[in-house]
Write an enzyme that holds these catalytic residues in place. Sequence first.
Site, PDB file in Angstrom:
ATOM      1  N   HIS A 230     -32.595  14.711 -50.491  1.00  0.00           N
ATOM      2  CA  HIS A 230     -33.721  14.779 -51.414  1.00  0.00           C
ATOM      3  C   HIS A 230     -34.291  16.193 -51.385  1.00  0.00           C
ATOM      4  CE1 HIS A 230     -34.054  10.752 -53.001  1.00  0.00           C
ATOM      5  NE2 HIS A 230     -33.903  10.249 -51.791  1.00  0.00           N
TER       6      HIS A 230
ATOM      7  N   ASP B 184     -36.982  19.948 -56.777  1.00  0.00           N
ATOM      8  CA  ASP B 184     -36.667  19.094 -57.926  1.00  0.00           C
ATOM      9  C   ASP B 184     -36.930  19.789 -59.256  1.00  0.00           C
ATOM     10  OD1 ASP B 184     -35.659  16.873 -56.687  1.00  0.00           O
ATOM     11  OD2 ASP B 184     -37.519  15.741 -56.696  1.00  0.00           O
TER      12      ASP B 184
END
Length: 359
Positions: free
Chosen positions: A125, A154
């Site tokens: 992640h 992200d």
Amino acid sequence: MAGPLSGLKIVEMAGLGPGPFAAMMLADHGAEVIRVERTGMIGVPNDPLLRNRRSISLDLKREESRGVVRRLAERADGLIEGYRPGVMERLGLGPDELLKTNPKLVYGRVTGWGQDGPLAREAGHDINYIAISGLLHGIGPKERPTVPINYLGDYAGGGMLLAFGMVSALLAVQRGGEGQVIDAAMSDGAALIGALTYGLRAAGLWRDEREANLLDGGEPFYGIYRCLDGKFIAIGAIEPQFQARLAKGLALPLGATREEIAAVVATRSRDQWAAHFSGTDACVAPVLDLGEAPVHPHNLARRAFVDLAGVFQPAPAPHYSVTANDRPDPPRREGQDGRAILAELGYGPDEISHFLKDD
């Protein structure tokens, strides 16, 4: 929409995080984006990342549904996907296959580790991707790095990088080039954002310690201070002339320590300090929360936020002098446009009813 990307057609394979962010940016600036949904995905009601595009829901386990994606890709300028390496190939929707039928297709892929390399097929992640970039090490107090939310990996290092790559490759196609694959890795993108820091380090102007450098809170005139009401102000008085104005506003001598500045700041509320330093060029700003930011006078004047379906959210940016962006459309219900999209692709009424029988 009337934005600068008007006329471009993009297929978005539904995912989370950077893919939708890139698709939102392209749609915000005028591209027609069709989102291919997968039933049962995690969702946020009225998610700003899903605004400004149409939606079709397909079961990609079915060959006929994969055929719809192929037909969409044949008519598209670009495709975005954010699955782990190999997933689209196993579906028969990889770039080798789709570029055969549409050699001008720009095939955008965003992953954490990239399409190759030792970590390419490992799970991860945002926090993992920025960890190996060197950037996470420098964020936070001296004691340990801190979690910087997923803005850095992200969105800045992933979604925004992919959007830039898509526009660059689409521009190349318009200039006579061929379609190509974009391999946007969040680990690469996070490292790229740190270009200045790596340059400062090479020049001997950055230490591998937190709160020991100019831009990481290591200097008293660049940091965050708690006010009387428990809220905070951000001070960024880097240049000498700004430091002089800050010192004057705090009634402190030039070269005041962090402790001296903190003691003075703690005597007034955040908004009192914001008013006190307004118009002084001391580089002081109030630290606003997510409820306060949309109604700050500057943000209101810039139309930096927009209310869509009751959700205050950032408006499309940047601004253009000629090809102004339209007001965004709220997110569509999953699969809401399936019937119209299938008809545009040439499917007949019976075929459409078959596809949508479970909707």
